[in-house]
Scaffold this motif. Structure first.
Motif, mmCIF file in Angstrom:
data_model
loop_
_atom_site.group_PDB
_atom_site.id
_atom_site.type_symbol
_atom_site.label_atom_id
_atom_site.label_comp_id
_atom_site.label_asym_id
_atom_site.label_seq_id
_atom_site.Cartn_x
_atom_site.Cartn_y
_atom_site.Cartn_z
ATOM 1 N N GLY A 147 0.820 -1.213 0.000
ATOM 2 C CA GLY A 147 0.000 0.000 0.000
ATOM 3 C C GLY A 147 0.852 1.261 0.000
ATOM 4 O O GLY A 147 0.539 2.228 -0.707
ATOM 5 N N VAL A 148 1.924 1.247 0.783
ATOM 6 C CA VAL A 148 2.836 2.397 0.805
ATOM 7 C C VAL A 148 3.458 2.609 -0.571
ATOM 8 O O VAL A 148 3.552 3.740 -1.072
ATOM 9 C CB VAL A 148 3.927 2.194 1.873
ATOM 10 N N LEU A 149 3.875 1.504 -1.196
ATOM 11 C CA LEU A 149 4.491 1.605 -2.524
ATOM 12 C C LEU A 149 3.477 2.063 -3.564
ATOM 13 O O LEU A 149 3.825 2.807 -4.492
ATOM 14 C CB LEU A 149 5.090 0.253 -2.923
ATOM 15 N N PHE A 150 2.227 1.649 -3.419
ATOM 16 C CA PHE A 150 1.193 2.095 -4.355
ATOM 17 C C PHE A 150 0.968 3.603 -4.237
ATOM 18 O O PHE A 150 0.695 4.274 -5.239
ATOM 19 C CB PHE A 150 -0.116 1.348 -4.090
ATOM 20 N N SER A 151 1.105 4.139 -3.026
ATOM 21 C CA SER A 151 0.953 5.589 -2.861
ATOM 22 C C SER A 151 2.083 6.358 -3.548
ATOM 23 O O SER A 151 1.931 7.548 -3.848
ATOM 24 C CB SER A 151 0.922 5.941 -1.368
ATOM 25 N N TYR A 191 3.928 9.145 -8.432
ATOM 26 C CA TYR A 191 5.168 9.898 -8.615
ATOM 27 C C TYR A 191 6.162 9.126 -9.489
ATOM 28 O O TYR A 191 6.944 9.738 -10.227
ATOM 29 C CB TYR A 191 5.812 10.194 -7.257
ATOM 30 N N ASP A 192 6.131 7.789 -9.388
ATOM 31 C CA ASP A 192 7.067 6.979 -10.169
ATOM 32 C C ASP A 192 6.636 6.815 -11.621
ATOM 33 O O ASP A 192 7.485 6.682 -12.509
ATOM 34 C CB ASP A 192 7.208 5.585 -9.541
ATOM 35 N N TYR A 193 5.330 6.833 -11.861
ATOM 36 C CA TYR A 193 4.819 6.533 -13.197
ATOM 37 C C TYR A 193 5.372 7.475 -14.274
ATOM 38 O O TYR A 193 5.869 6.999 -15.304
ATOM 39 C CB TYR A 193 3.293 6.565 -13.192
ATOM 40 N N PRO A 194 5.307 8.794 -14.103
ATOM 41 C CA PRO A 194 5.817 9.662 -15.184
ATOM 42 C C PRO A 194 7.331 9.595 -15.356
ATOM 43 O O PRO A 194 7.855 10.066 -16.368
ATOM 44 C CB PRO A 194 5.373 11.067 -14.750
ATOM 45 N N ILE A 195 8.025 9.004 -14.396
ATOM 46 C CA ILE A 195 9.485 8.918 -14.498
ATOM 47 C C ILE A 195 9.931 7.617 -15.150
ATOM 48 O O ILE A 195 10.877 7.595 -15.944
ATOM 49 C CB ILE A 195 10.117 9.061 -13.093
ATOM 50 N N LEU A 196 9.231 6.528 -14.857
ATOM 51 C CA LEU A 196 9.668 5.213 -15.334
ATOM 52 C C LEU A 196 8.787 4.606 -16.411
ATOM 53 O O LEU A 196 9.271 3.873 -17.264
ATOM 54 C CB LEU A 196 9.738 4.227 -14.149
ATOM 55 N N TRP A 197 7.483 4.875 -16.368
ATOM 56 C CA TRP A 197 6.549 4.056 -17.134
ATOM 57 C C TRP A 197 5.900 4.765 -18.313
ATOM 58 O O TRP A 197 4.931 4.271 -18.870
ATOM 59 C CB TRP A 197 5.445 3.535 -16.195
ATOM 60 N N THR A 198 6.388 5.914 -18.688
ATOM 61 C CA THR A 198 5.838 6.606 -19.850
ATOM 62 C C THR A 198 6.878 6.628 -20.964
ATOM 63 O O THR A 198 8.086 6.728 -20.705
ATOM 64 C CB THR A 198 5.444 8.051 -19.502
ATOM 65 N N ALA A 199 6.392 6.517 -22.201
ATOM 66 C CA ALA A 199 7.305 6.553 -23.346
ATOM 67 C C ALA A 199 7.830 7.960 -23.603
ATOM 68 O O ALA A 199 8.930 8.141 -24.115
ATOM 69 C CB ALA A 199 6.585 6.022 -24.588
ATOM 70 N N LEU A 225 10.867 -3.493 -5.001
ATOM 71 C CA LEU A 225 10.235 -3.844 -3.738
ATOM 72 C C LEU A 225 8.828 -4.382 -3.949
ATOM 73 O O LEU A 225 8.432 -5.381 -3.329
ATOM 74 C CB LEU A 225 10.181 -2.614 -2.827
ATOM 75 N N ALA A 226 8.063 -3.731 -4.821
ATOM 76 C CA ALA A 226 6.697 -4.181 -5.079
ATOM 77 C C ALA A 226 6.683 -5.599 -5.654
ATOM 78 O O ALA A 226 5.888 -6.454 -5.228
ATOM 79 C CB ALA A 226 5.995 -3.212 -6.027
ATOM 80 N N LEU A 227 7.549 -5.886 -6.613
ATOM 81 C CA LEU A 227 7.598 -7.214 -7.213
ATOM 82 C C LEU A 227 7.987 -8.279 -6.190
ATOM 83 O O LEU A 227 7.406 -9.375 -6.156
ATOM 84 C CB LEU A 227 8.585 -7.220 -8.383
ATOM 85 N N VAL A 228 8.963 -7.963 -5.348
ATOM 86 C CA VAL A 228 9.408 -8.924 -4.338
ATOM 87 C C VAL A 228 8.292 -9.207 -3.329
ATOM 88 O O VAL A 228 8.040 -10.368 -2.963
ATOM 89 C CB VAL A 228 10.674 -8.389 -3.629
#
Length: 217
Positions: free
Chosen positions: A22-26, A30-38, A165-168
């Motif tokens: 849950g903490v990582l989902f919050s 912030y992580d999405y526009p840095i890692l997961w956008t083309a 961390l989320a995957l683990v």
């Protein structure tokens, strides 16, 4: 270990794992526009993540204490389940404990260290071993040629660490679910065998009773 104790120990593992997810989902917005956008990451995305991390690191001491208590609770659950372990415990809980320890290592080596770098703003220092550049400078060692990763790359590393961390932790949940399913199927199989054995035990008795009844007539 009794089934009730197993369930309580599993509860001690699942609750911290779910809490951390849950903490990582919050952090995902912030992580999405840095890692997961083309598209190239905008400076505003890095600033938003940096400000959020600064807020986290500047939180009162009670917050990290609660976090560490939750981590210890998960370890306590594994300790309960691996006390006098069965084959199922060794397989599923042993693998879950390995993943849980990997998550702790990533947290200590990447997240905690990254938060300190963000708070200090010393993105250019190559602190592969914490404090080595600073201590070298204090000792008079020439650190001019030592270069570290920049601000944006440091924040990308932190975002990638969140994903790891989320995957683990999802792996821990999958293994615990697999253990529950395997034990459920084992109980069903044992119940089926018990019923078959009981039916076979009743068979000869019924046959002898019918033969004796026929002899009386």
């Amino acid at each position: 270990m009794a089934w009730g104790s197993q369930s309580f120990a599993t509860f001690l593992i699942l609750c911290p794992t779910s809490f951390f997810l849950g903490v990582l989902f919050s952090l995902f917005p912030y992580d999405y526009p840095i890692l997961w956008t083309a598209a190239p990451s905008l400076p505003e995305a890095f600033t938003a993540l940096e400000n959020h991390l600064l807020t986290l690191h500047a939180s009162p001491p009670l917050i990290p204490r609660i976090l560490h208590i939750v981590i210890a609770t998960g370890l306590l659950g594994f300790l309960f389940k691996l006390y006098k372990p069965s084959e199922s415990n060794m397989l599923f809980d042993g693998a879950s404990l390995v993943l849980y320890m990997i998550a702790i290592i990533v947290y200590v080596t990447n997240i905690v260290k990254g938060l300190r770098v963000v708070s200090s703003g010393d993105y250019g220092l190559a602190e592969l071993v914490e404090g080595e550049v600073v201590m070298g400078a204090k000792a008079g060692v020439d650190t001019e040629g030592v270069k570290g990763i920049g601000r944006e790359d440091s924040l990308r590393v932190l975002s990638a660490s969140h994903t790891i961390l989320a995957l683990v932790l999802v792996g821990v949940l999958v293994l615990q679910a697999g253990q529950w399913y395997a034990e459920r199927k084992e109980r069903q199989e044992m119940e089926r065998l018990r019923k078959e054995k009981a039916e076979k035990g009743k068979g000869p008795v019924g046959t002898r009773a019918q033969v004796e009844k026929k002899k009386k007539f």
